[in-house]
Design a protein around this motif. Structure first.
Motif, PDB file in Angstrom:
ATOM      1  N   SER A  20      -0.486   5.746 -11.345  1.00 22.10           N
ATOM      2  CA  SER A  20      -0.254   7.052 -11.453  1.00 22.10           C
ATOM      3  C   SER A  20      -0.434   7.726 -10.252  1.00 22.10           C
ATOM      4  O   SER A  20       0.229   8.781  -9.804  1.00 22.10           O
ATOM      5  CB  SER A  20      -0.984   7.578 -12.630  1.00 22.10           C
ATOM      6  OG  SER A  20      -0.863   8.862 -13.023  1.00 22.10           O
ATOM      7  N   ALA A  21      -1.504   7.338  -9.607  1.00 21.01           N
ATOM      8  CA  ALA A  21      -1.857   8.182  -8.304  1.00 21.01           C
ATOM      9  C   ALA A  21      -0.958   8.026  -7.300  1.00 21.01           C
ATOM     10  O   ALA A  21      -0.568   9.003  -6.577  1.00 21.01           O
ATOM     11  CB  ALA A  21      -3.187   8.002  -7.891  1.00 21.01           C
ATOM     12  N   LEU A  22      -0.541   6.598  -7.136  1.00 22.08           N
ATOM     13  CA  LEU A  22       0.461   6.396  -6.080  1.00 22.08           C
ATOM     14  C   LEU A  22       1.768   7.125  -6.577  1.00 22.08           C
ATOM     15  O   LEU A  22       2.530   7.560  -5.180  1.00 22.08           O
ATOM     16  CB  LEU A  22       0.577   4.866  -5.951  1.00 22.08           C
ATOM     17  CG  LEU A  22      -0.383   4.212  -5.588  1.00 22.08           C
ATOM     18  CD1 LEU A  22      -0.035   2.749  -5.594  1.00 22.08           C
ATOM     19  CD2 LEU A  22      -0.699   4.470  -4.029  1.00 22.08           C
ATOM     20  N   ILE A  34       7.700  12.787   4.409  1.00 21.81           N
ATOM     21  CA  ILE A  34       7.058  11.883   5.419  1.00 21.81           C
ATOM     22  C   ILE A  34       8.127  10.697   5.192  1.00 21.81           C
ATOM     23  O   ILE A  34       8.608  10.130   4.171  1.00 21.81           O
ATOM     24  CB  ILE A  34       5.773  11.740   4.950  1.00 21.81           C
ATOM     25  CG1 ILE A  34       4.937  12.758   4.928  1.00 21.81           C
ATOM     26  CG2 ILE A  34       5.172  10.341   5.461  1.00 21.81           C
ATOM     27  CD1 ILE A  34       3.505  12.676   4.294  1.00 21.81           C
ATOM     28  N   ASP A  35       8.178  10.234   6.491  1.00 21.47           N
ATOM     29  CA  ASP A  35       9.239   8.814   6.685  1.00 21.47           C
ATOM     30  C   ASP A  35       8.519   7.737   6.242  1.00 21.47           C
ATOM     31  O   ASP A  35       7.387   7.743   5.602  1.00 21.47           O
ATOM     32  CB  ASP A  35       9.573   8.845   7.875  1.00 21.47           C
ATOM     33  CG  ASP A  35       8.613   8.643   8.914  1.00 21.47           C
ATOM     34  OD1 ASP A  35       7.375   8.009   8.632  1.00 21.47           O
ATOM     35  OD2 ASP A  35       8.779   8.883  10.135  1.00 21.47           O
ATOM     36  N   HIS A  36       9.260   6.641   6.024  1.00 18.68           N
ATOM     37  CA  HIS A  36       8.818   5.428   5.491  1.00 18.68           C
ATOM     38  C   HIS A  36       7.716   4.855   6.004  1.00 18.68           C
ATOM     39  O   HIS A  36       6.948   4.196   5.496  1.00 18.68           O
ATOM     40  CB  HIS A  36      10.025   4.263   5.502  1.00 18.68           C
ATOM     41  CG  HIS A  36       9.836   3.054   5.086  1.00 18.68           C
ATOM     42  ND1 HIS A  36       9.521   2.666   3.632  1.00 18.68           N
ATOM     43  CD2 HIS A  36       9.573   1.811   5.760  1.00 18.68           C
ATOM     44  CE1 HIS A  36       9.260   1.531   3.421  1.00 18.68           C
ATOM     45  NE2 HIS A  36       9.262   0.802   4.654  1.00 18.68           N
ATOM     46  N   ASP A  37       7.769   4.604   7.372  1.00  9.02           N
ATOM     47  CA  ASP A  37       6.603   4.145   8.187  1.00  9.02           C
ATOM     48  C   ASP A  37       5.395   5.052   7.876  1.00  9.02           C
ATOM     49  O   ASP A  37       4.258   4.221   7.870  1.00  9.02           O
ATOM     50  CB  ASP A  37       6.870   4.180   9.858  1.00  9.02           C
ATOM     51  CG  ASP A  37       7.982   3.277   9.986  1.00  9.02           C
ATOM     52  OD1 ASP A  37       8.516   2.310   9.259  1.00  9.02           O
ATOM     53  OD2 ASP A  37       8.476   3.364  11.020  1.00  9.02           O
ATOM     54  N   LYS A  40       3.962   4.066   4.484  1.00 14.47           N
ATOM     55  CA  LYS A  40       3.238   2.757   4.564  1.00 14.47           C
ATOM     56  C   LYS A  40       1.921   2.893   5.299  1.00 14.47           C
ATOM     57  O   LYS A  40       1.028   2.287   4.661  1.00 14.47           O
ATOM     58  CB  LYS A  40       4.369   1.749   5.435  1.00 14.47           C
ATOM     59  CG  LYS A  40       3.595   0.323   5.383  1.00 14.47           C
ATOM     60  CD  LYS A  40       4.565  -0.566   6.197  1.00 14.47           C
ATOM     61  CE  LYS A  40       3.983  -1.934   5.868  1.00 14.47           C
ATOM     62  NZ  LYS A  40       4.871  -3.059   6.930  1.00 14.47           N
ATOM     63  N   SER A  41       1.800   3.679   6.240  1.00 15.05           N
ATOM     64  CA  SER A  41       0.415   3.928   6.805  1.00 15.05           C
ATOM     65  C   SER A  41      -0.494   4.582   6.026  1.00 15.05           C
ATOM     66  O   SER A  41      -1.750   4.133   5.685  1.00 15.05           O
ATOM     67  CB  SER A  41       0.658   4.593   8.045  1.00 15.05           C
ATOM     68  OG  SER A  41      -0.589   4.839   8.650  1.00 15.05           O
ATOM     69  N   VAL A  46      -4.936   4.449   1.675  1.00 15.70           N
ATOM     70  CA  VAL A  46      -5.445   4.494   0.281  1.00 15.70           C
ATOM     71  C   VAL A  46      -6.133   3.191  -0.082  1.00 15.70           C
ATOM     72  O   VAL A  46      -7.079   3.238  -0.867  1.00 15.70           O
ATOM     73  CB  VAL A  46      -4.131   4.980  -0.516  1.00 15.70           C
ATOM     74  CG1 VAL A  46      -4.633   4.842  -1.969  1.00 15.70           C
ATOM     75  CG2 VAL A  46      -3.695   6.192  -0.157  1.00 15.70           C
ATOM     76  N   MET A  47      -5.457   2.151   0.211  1.00 16.85           N
ATOM     77  CA  MET A  47      -5.879   0.928  -0.201  1.00 16.85           C
ATOM     78  C   MET A  47      -7.370   0.551   0.528  1.00 16.85           C
ATOM     79  O   MET A  47      -8.303  -0.081  -0.194  1.00 16.85           O
ATOM     80  CB  MET A  47      -5.332  -0.242   0.320  1.00 16.85           C
ATOM     81  CG  MET A  47      -3.555  -0.342  -0.778  1.00 16.85           C
ATOM     82  SD  MET A  47      -3.985  -0.278  -2.425  1.00 16.85           S
ATOM     83  CE  MET A  47      -4.991  -1.731  -2.494  1.00 16.85           C
TER      84      MET A  47
END
Length: 318
Positions: A20-22, A34-37, A40-41, A46-47
């Motif tokens: 849900s947070a993601l 915000i772009d894809h890269d 991902k960063s 977050v992880m």
């Protein structure tokens, strides 16, 4: 709460919350542009943050477990020492307790035994103070309790009984002392005598200053008995002197008024009274002797007159 859920339910709850947070983060990133890269960063951040948070939580719980185990060890050591000091059976907690419950149970036992130790030492101090004071007054040996040890219940009971016995003995001796002192003061007055020795002066001082030792009580009785014997001797002597005076007064036909006046001024059996009777007897003896001489001389004159009338020769008169 999460702590009350089973592990499977907890995992599902975490996955759901994380998903849900993601989803919300993805929406925000989409709106921001915000772009894809970059997404991902940011997802990696977050992880990492989630891993660090969970790791920190694990470390905190491990620290808690370690602290509880340390406490359990310490409390076991304290209980071993306390049971020895209090002379109690070894403490055995209930079997099968969790670390948390075991720690709580042992802590409670330590607190309870600590309070009992404190209470015993408090009672011991109070009883020892009383015991020492009474022993100082009675000049006796205090009850022995090894220094630095916690007394057993039996020892406290024995000490309490010992103190009560000393209090009873003190009251008994104080009663004897008061009676003897009252008699001694009166007898000293009757004997017109003062306190000569330091012991005799102590007897007449304040009650609290006189040590009620066995030796002092024996000496006190001896002092009392000595004065009592002197008093009896004076009484006997005064009685005999008074009787002798009465005999002489009768023989000398001393007027009743003179006798009454003398007796009124010389009552009892004090030394000054005895001295007065001796002087009176001495005076009466002189008077008696003088009277006897007068009688003898008068009789002699009468004889000589009869001898003259009868014409007795000197040889016949001899």
């Amino acid at each position: 709460m999460a702590s009350e859920l089973h592990r499977g339910d907890l995992e599902k709850e975490i996955v759901h919350s994380l998903g849900s947070a993601l989803d919300r983060l993805s929406g925000i990133w989409e709106e921001i542009g915000i772009d894809h890269d970059q997404r991902k960063s940011r997802s990696n951040v977050v992880m990492v943050h989630m891993r660090n948070l969970l790791e920190e939580m694990v470390k905190e719980e491990e620290t808690l477990k370690k602290r509880l185990l340390t406490n359990v060890q310490k409390y076991n050591e304290d209980l071993l020492r306390l049971t020895r000091e209090l002379q109690l059976p070894a403490y055995e907690p209930e079997a099968g307790l969790s670390i948390l419950k075991l720690e709580r149970t042992l802590r409670g036992a330590v607190d309870s035994m600590g309070k009992e130790k404190h209470e015993r030492m408090k009672v011991l101090r109070t009883l020892k103070e009383k015991d020492q004071h009474l022993c100082d007054v009675l000049c006796s040996t205090p009850y022995y309790v090894p220094t630095g040890t916690v007394p057993s219940k039996e020892q406290l009971t024995e000490l309490e009984t010992h103190v009560k016995n000393l209090e009873t003995e003190k009251e008994r001796r104080q009663g004897i002392f008061k009676n003897f002192k009252t008699n001694i003061v009166k007898m000293l007055d009757d004997l017109e005598q003062g306190a000569d020795t330091s012991f005799e002066r102590d007897v007449l001082c304040e009650e609290d200053s006189f040590l009620l030792s066995s030796d002092n009580m024996k000496a006190l009785k001896q002092y009392h008995d000595t004065l009592e014997q002197r008093q009896k001797e004076n009484y006997s002597q005064a009685s005999k002197l008074r009787d002798r005076c009465q005999e002489l007064w009768e023989r000398l036909q001393t007027p009743s008024s003179e006798r009454a006046d003398f007796l009124l001024k010389n009552t009892g059996f004090k030394p000054k009274t005895i001295s007065s009777f001796k002087e009176e007897i001495k005076r009466c003896e002189v008077l008696k002797l003088q009277n006897m001489q007068s009688v003898i001389e008068g009789t002699r004159r009468q004889l000589e007159e009869w001898w003259d009338k009868c014409y007795y020769s000197p040889e016949q008169r001899a």
